[in-house]
Design a protein around this motif. Structure first.
Motif, PDB file in Angstrom:
ATOM      1  N   UNK A  12       0.819  -1.218   0.000  1.00 30.32           N
ATOM      2  CA  UNK A  12       0.000   0.000   0.000  1.00 30.32           C
ATOM      3  C   UNK A  12       0.852   1.268   0.000  1.00 30.32           C
ATOM      4  N   UNK A  13       2.166   1.095   0.166  1.00 34.33           N
ATOM      5  CA  UNK A  13       3.088   2.229   0.079  1.00 34.33           C
ATOM      6  C   UNK A  13       3.464   2.545  -1.367  1.00 34.33           C
ATOM      7  N   UNK A  34       6.137   2.587 -11.577  1.00 35.89           N
ATOM      8  CA  UNK A  34       4.794   2.056 -11.794  1.00 35.89           C
ATOM      9  C   UNK A  34       3.686   3.076 -11.718  1.00 35.89           C
ATOM     10  N   UNK A  35       3.955   4.225 -11.089  1.00 32.38           N
ATOM     11  CA  UNK A  35       2.923   5.248 -10.936  1.00 32.38           C
ATOM     12  C   UNK A  35       1.754   4.796 -10.084  1.00 32.38           C
ATOM     13  N   UNK A  36       2.027   3.930  -9.100  1.00 29.45           N
ATOM     14  CA  UNK A  36       0.954   3.341  -8.304  1.00 29.45           C
ATOM     15  C   UNK A  36       0.401   4.317  -7.267  1.00 29.45           C
ATOM     16  N   UNK A  37      -0.867   4.077  -6.924  1.00 28.51           N
ATOM     17  CA  UNK A  37      -1.533   4.812  -5.851  1.00 28.51           C
ATOM     18  C   UNK A  37      -2.358   3.801  -5.058  1.00 28.51           C
ATOM     19  N   UNK A  38      -1.756   3.307  -3.983  1.00 32.35           N
ATOM     20  CA  UNK A  38      -2.403   2.290  -3.138  1.00 32.35           C
ATOM     21  C   UNK A  38      -2.769   1.020  -3.903  1.00 32.35           C
ATOM     22  N   UNK A  39      -1.787   0.314  -4.461  1.00 35.22           N
ATOM     23  CA  UNK A  39      -2.098  -0.955  -5.122  1.00 35.22           C
ATOM     24  C   UNK A  39      -2.578  -1.978  -4.097  1.00 35.22           C
ATOM     25  N   UNK A  40      -3.526  -2.806  -4.483  1.00 27.12           N
ATOM     26  CA  UNK A  40      -4.140  -3.740  -3.531  1.00 27.12           C
ATOM     27  C   UNK A  40      -4.051  -5.199  -3.943  1.00 27.12           C
ATOM     28  N   UNK A  41      -3.752  -5.477  -5.188  1.00 27.33           N
ATOM     29  CA  UNK A  41      -3.716  -6.865  -5.621  1.00 27.33           C
ATOM     30  C   UNK A  41      -2.684  -7.074  -6.707  1.00 27.33           C
ATOM     31  N   UNK A  42      -2.048  -8.242  -6.683  1.00 28.11           N
ATOM     32  CA  UNK A  42      -1.098  -8.593  -7.734  1.00 28.11           C
ATOM     33  C   UNK A  42      -1.191 -10.095  -7.970  1.00 28.11           C
ATOM     34  N   UNK A  43      -1.167 -10.493  -9.226  1.00 30.70           N
ATOM     35  CA  UNK A  43      -1.189 -11.909  -9.557  1.00 30.70           C
ATOM     36  C   UNK A  43      -0.253 -12.167 -10.734  1.00 30.70           C
ATOM     37  N   UNK A  54       3.124  -9.915 -14.425  1.00 24.78           N
ATOM     38  CA  UNK A  54       2.432  -9.460 -13.230  1.00 24.78           C
ATOM     39  C   UNK A  54       1.238  -8.623 -13.645  1.00 24.78           C
ATOM     40  N   UNK A  55       0.107  -8.852 -12.987  1.00 26.66           N
ATOM     41  CA  UNK A  55      -1.071  -8.011 -13.173  1.00 26.66           C
ATOM     42  C   UNK A  55      -1.380  -7.364 -11.836  1.00 26.66           C
ATOM     43  N   UNK A  56      -1.603  -6.064 -11.868  1.00 28.02           N
ATOM     44  CA  UNK A  56      -1.665  -5.270 -10.646  1.00 28.02           C
ATOM     45  C   UNK A  56      -2.949  -4.451 -10.597  1.00 28.02           C
ATOM     46  N   UNK A  57      -3.644  -4.541  -9.470  1.00 26.25           N
ATOM     47  CA  UNK A  57      -4.813  -3.696  -9.225  1.00 26.25           C
ATOM     48  C   UNK A  57      -4.332  -2.414  -8.559  1.00 26.25           C
ATOM     49  N   UNK A  58      -4.375  -1.314  -9.301  1.00 24.60           N
ATOM     50  CA  UNK A  58      -3.919  -0.011  -8.807  1.00 24.60           C
ATOM     51  C   UNK A  58      -5.162   0.744  -8.328  1.00 24.60           C
ATOM     52  N   UNK A  59      -5.576   0.431  -7.123  1.00 22.46           N
ATOM     53  CA  UNK A  59      -6.883   0.880  -6.629  1.00 22.46           C
ATOM     54  C   UNK A  59      -7.043   2.393  -6.617  1.00 22.46           C
ATOM     55  N   UNK A  60      -6.048   3.087  -6.084  1.00 18.69           N
ATOM     56  CA  UNK A  60      -6.181   4.531  -5.949  1.00 18.69           C
ATOM     57  C   UNK A  60      -6.329   5.257  -7.273  1.00 18.69           C
ATOM     58  N   UNK A  61      -5.729   4.708  -8.323  1.00 17.17           N
ATOM     59  CA  UNK A  61      -5.850   5.303  -9.654  1.00 17.17           C
ATOM     60  C   UNK A  61      -7.022   4.746 -10.442  1.00 17.17           C
ATOM     61  N   UNK A  62      -7.596   3.623  -9.972  1.00 23.10           N
ATOM     62  CA  UNK A  62      -8.664   2.983 -10.735  1.00 23.10           C
ATOM     63  C   UNK A  62      -8.160   2.321 -12.003  1.00 23.10           C
ATOM     64  N   UNK A  63      -6.929   1.791 -11.957  1.00 24.35           N
ATOM     65  CA  UNK A  63      -6.306   1.198 -13.136  1.00 24.35           C
ATOM     66  C   UNK A  63      -5.997  -0.286 -12.909  1.00 24.35           C
ATOM     67  N   UNK A  64      -5.997  -1.041 -13.995  1.00 23.08           N
ATOM     68  CA  UNK A  64      -5.390  -2.368 -14.016  1.00 23.08           C
ATOM     69  C   UNK A  64      -4.114  -2.245 -14.837  1.00 23.08           C
TER      70      UNK A  64
END
Length: 199
Positions: A12-13, A34-43, A54-64
């Motif tokens: 989350x950092x 990565x330009x992440x904003x509170x990522x919450x999931x990775x697979x 890697x697939x990443x849920x970038x929750x704060x940005x609303x991006x996959x």
């Protein structure tokens, strides 16, 4: 990553971490890269060509987002998905995505960004089995796929684990009473055993 035994974690950092079988933890993708904003999931998903991504849920940005493990170079697959939380892949490369407070599960077939199906109704919470928009969830969290391509979802505030069949029908697993309270984490082992964590 089954080929190396490395585990990738969404921190989350705003970074993605990698943990090796030896217990070493390093930053695999930085916030700057990565330009992440509170990522919450990775697979990890292995493509038909054998590339591990890697697939990443970038929750704060609303991006996959996605990144080949070989390079770590991040690209954005889809934007505008509020509260995107987790994703999981079937054996045929179909991706299911959970939206936490959106009370929905999305279905994509990458590399196409077209939304193939949606389960539940955006912003409408409830508790109902059924096909596609007839189903209702109340805060979907973790998501996993078994060897037969059935999808399982933690339906947190319904205190339930839901199943989505390959045909698109959402049902509620008949778990013993009081077994699951606010399920949060979900994983399926090689033998098909399901592991669920509760808050």
């Amino acid at each position: 990553d089954q080929s190396t035994g490395n585990v990738y974690l969404a921190d989350y950092n705003d970074v993605i971490r990698m943990s090796t079988p030896g217990g070493s933890v390093t930053t695999f993708i930085t916030q700057a890269a990565g330009g992440f904003n509170n990522p919450t999931g990775v697979t990890v998903h292995v493509t038909p060509s054998g590339t591990s991504d890697l697939w990443i849920a970038d929750r704060g940005n609303g991006h996959i987002k996605s990144a080949p493990i070989s390079t770590g170079v991040v690209t954005t697959f889809k934007t505008g998905i509020g509260n995107v939380l987790k994703m999981a892949f079937t054996s045929t490369g179909v991706m299911y995505v959970s939206r936490y407070q959106g009370h929905e599960v999305f279905k994509y077939i990458p590399p196409s960004t077209t939304l193939i199906q949606r389960f539940g109704v955006s912003g409408v919470s409830g508790n109902a089995d059924g096909y596609l928009a007839d189903a209702r969830f109340h805060d979907v969290i973790s998501i996993a796929v078994d060897a037969n391509d059935y999808v399982y979802v933690c339906d947190r505030h319904n205190d339930a684990v839901r199943q989505i069949s390959p045909a698109g029908y959402v049902s509620t697993l008949p778990l013993p009473a009081a077994t699951v309270t606010e399920p949060f984490g979900l994983a399926i082992g090689p033998s098909g055993t399901m592991y669920v964590s509760s808050i």
